[in-house]
Design an enzyme around this catalytic site. Structure first.
Site, PDB file in Angstrom:
ATOM      1  N   LYS A 193       0.855  -1.206   0.000  1.00 28.30           N
ATOM      2  CA  LYS A 193       0.000   0.000   0.000  1.00 28.30           C
ATOM      3  C   LYS A 193       0.881   1.243   0.000  1.00 28.30           C
ATOM      4  CE  LYS A 193      -3.992   1.888   2.545  1.00 28.30           C
ATOM      5  NZ  LYS A 193      -4.920   1.660   3.667  1.00 28.30           N
ATOM      6  N   SER A 199      -9.775   1.490   2.535  1.00 26.97           N
ATOM      7  CA  SER A 199      -8.938   2.272   1.660  1.00 26.97           C
ATOM      8  C   SER A 199      -7.862   1.473   0.934  1.00 26.97           C
ATOM      9  CB  SER A 199      -8.272   3.387   2.460  1.00 26.97           C
ATOM     10  OG  SER A 199      -7.444   2.836   3.474  1.00 26.97           O
ATOM     11  N   SER A 243     -10.038  -0.840   6.679  1.00 31.66           N
ATOM     12  CA  SER A 243      -9.405  -0.661   5.366  1.00 31.66           C
ATOM     13  C   SER A 243      -8.642  -1.862   4.829  1.00 31.66           C
ATOM     14  CB  SER A 243      -8.471   0.546   5.392  1.00 31.66           C
ATOM     15  OG  SER A 243      -9.225   1.710   5.277  1.00 31.66           O
TER      16      SER A 243
HETATM   17  N1  GLN Z   1     -13.425   4.011   5.887  1.00 30.87           N
HETATM   18  C1  GLN Z   1     -12.560   4.360   6.981  1.00 30.87           C
HETATM   19  C2  GLN Z   1     -12.265   5.818   6.913  1.00 30.87           C
HETATM   20  O1  GLN Z   1     -12.576   6.413   5.935  1.00 30.87           O
HETATM   21  C3  GLN Z   1     -11.407   3.473   6.858  1.00 30.87           C
HETATM   22  C4  GLN Z   1     -10.119   4.014   7.231  1.00 30.87           C
HETATM   23  C5  GLN Z   1      -9.077   2.993   7.339  1.00 30.87           C
HETATM   24  O2  GLN Z   1      -9.311   1.889   7.838  1.00 30.87           O
HETATM   25  N2  GLN Z   1      -7.895   3.389   6.950  1.00 30.87           N
HETATM   26  O3  GLN Z   1     -11.741   6.394   7.828  1.00 30.87           O
END
Ligand code: GLN
Length: 490
Positions: A77, A152, A176
């Protein structure tokens, strides 16, 4: 056969038995990248030395010095630092930033001889559940190109689902890793808070973030987790939760027996928070969830209803704590030290222009929210209150874990949704409803694929364990995986 279809475990065996070379394995992944990266938008950068890395791995393998992961192609990532490589968190503000050191997880994987294929697309600074907030365009779901891959860590999930790497690293602050894994028919694992060092991870919410694996199988997730886990003097929040060692937490007998062998999940008690599952869940998701519970019951697990009345506040707590921590963490991007710097007549204007132009809409929204909840006069009402509720949620989980070994929910309330479908931010935030509690309570959790809906979209099942309960998680997740139709796993 294209070797990219192999699991990490099978590739490890094939490499060690010299059935094929690391070069051939990497070439097969590169072939898939060549064929599909344009359409799916998975990699922000494919490294130009993949084959050179593979040749080094082949030399190590033939010298007999190989580590189990030597020669395994992984995708990373774009918020995890690899020395000398660009790292942008999919943001314009860091488009040309080059990392000056290796994250601890990268150092460990480098030492193991892993091949790094490239850096994967993500929601900007990991803020999102669909990979649509990337400054470099959305990633698409390989099961249906009109749908999101989740987020994400959407790029990492699609890299594995489309054979561009055998496994990937993601980060998980509210789901995420698990939610994109669920949307792409993969296993995604969020370790206990602190089990994996975050040194070299671009922070979103420092008290919540964890790095973890996305893979085709539970066993593969366990292999990567074992390689990256462990206390690290460079991350003060890190602790030792290696599944191969005796945990230092108060041990429960069933968790101890889980370490003894694969079938010891029989006899585990799994709690289902029924009240929490009642609203807004897709009927096919619920049906698949019930069927998976039946499979666990048939395998000897005891399934009981539990009550977690405070867990519904997890998302609200998250949307106070995370923006507060993110606005603090992102304060360093002001055009002075890192990445993009706008031209302007004076210092204040440089700050304003750099941040105004460099950050995308969702990031700016959260910086404003976070700055507000931390501002004088509101700190107690918001940040401190949310911290107190977080403590109560943790306590509620601790109490329930006196009665059960694991807690089960679907991973997400729906299968992969359409690109552009969730314009209203709150509807996007709600897709983390089942994944966020594990982050708020520091718990390890895993998402396991459990079949497909009538449109062929992957469905998934989430298990959460108590702090340090990784071993129970993995062994129970493996039971579910056995029921997947042949062909769904290589
Ligand atoms: N959907 C969550 C957010 O927008 C996920 C974030 C994450 O796990 N990095 O904060």
């Amino acid at each position: 056969m294209n070797l990219s279809e192999l699991t990490i475990k099978k590739a490890m065996i094939g490499l060690s038995e010299k059935k094929f070379s690391a070069r051939k394995l990497a070439e097969d992944c590169l072939k898939n990248i060549e064929e599909r990266n344009k359409e799916l938008n998975v990699f922000l950068e494919v490294f130009d030395d993949v084959l050179a890395q593979a040749d080094v791995a082949d030399k190590i393998i033939s010298s007999g010095e190989a580590n189990p992961l030597t020669g395994i192609p992984l995708a990373i990532k774009d918020n995890i630092l690899i020395k000398g490589r660009k790292c942008s968190s999919a943001s314009k503000i860091l488009e040309n930033y080059t990392a000056s050191y290796d994250a601890t997880v990268i150092k460990k994987l480098k030492d193991a001889g892993v091949i790094f294929m490239g850096r994967t697309n993500m929601d900007e600074f990991a803020m999102g559940s669909s990979t649509e907030s990337s400054a470099f365009g959305p990633t698409k779901n390989p099961f249906d190109l009109s749908r999101v891959p989740g987020g994400s860590s959407g790029g990492s999930a699609v890299a594995v689902a489309s054979g561009m790497a055998l496994g990937a690293l993601g980060s998980d602050t509210a789901g995420s890793i698990r939610q994109p894994a669920a949307f792409c028919g993969l296993v995604g694992m969020k370790p206990t808070y602190g089990a994996v060092s975050r040194y070299g991870l671009m922070a979103l919410g420092s008290s919540i973030d964890q790095i973890g694996p996305i893979t085709k199988t539970v066993e593969d997730a366990e292999i990567i987790f074992t390689a990256i886990a462990g206390a690290d003097s460079l991350d003060a929040t890190s602790v030792d939760v290696s599944p191969t060692e005796e945990f230092s937490w108060p041990s429960r007998p069933s968790l101890r027996s889980a370490r003894a062998g694969e079938n010891s999940s029989a006899g585990f008690t799994i709690g289902v928070p029924r009240d929490f599952l009642s609203e807004g869940v897709d009927p096919e998701v619920l049906k698949n969830f019930e069927e998976s519970l039946e499979k666990l019951r048939a395998a000897g697990c005891k399934i009981i209803d539990i009550s977690l009345p405070l867990v519904k506040y997890s998302l609200a707590v998250y949307y106070i704590l995370m923006p507060a921590e993110a606005s603090t963490n992102l304060a360093r991007y002001d055009g002075m030290r890192f990445g993009f710097s706008a031209e302007a007549p004076n210092l204040l204007e440089v700050y304003k222009k750099t941040r105004g132009e460099g950050f995308g809409r969702e990031v700016r929204r959260r910086i404003m929210l976070g700055t507000y909840v931390l501002s004088h006069g509101y700190y107690d009402a918001y940040y401190n209150k949310a911290t107190a509720v977080r403590g109560q949620i943790k306590h509620e989980f601790e109490k329930v874990f006196e009665k059960v070994d694991l807690i089960a929910t679907p991973t997400a309330p729906t299968p992969a949704f359409k690109l552009g479908e969730k314009i209203d931010p709150v509807s996007m935030y709600l897709s983390d409803i089942f994944t966020v509690p594990a982050n708020i309570a520091d718990l390890p959790a895993v998402s396991v694929p459990t079949g497909k809906n009538k449109d062929g979209l992957p469905l998934s099942f989430q298990l959460m364990a108590s702090i340090g309960g990784e071993s129970a998680l993995f062994s129970t997740a493996r039971i579910l995986e056995k029921y997947l139709p042949a062909g769904d796993l290589s």
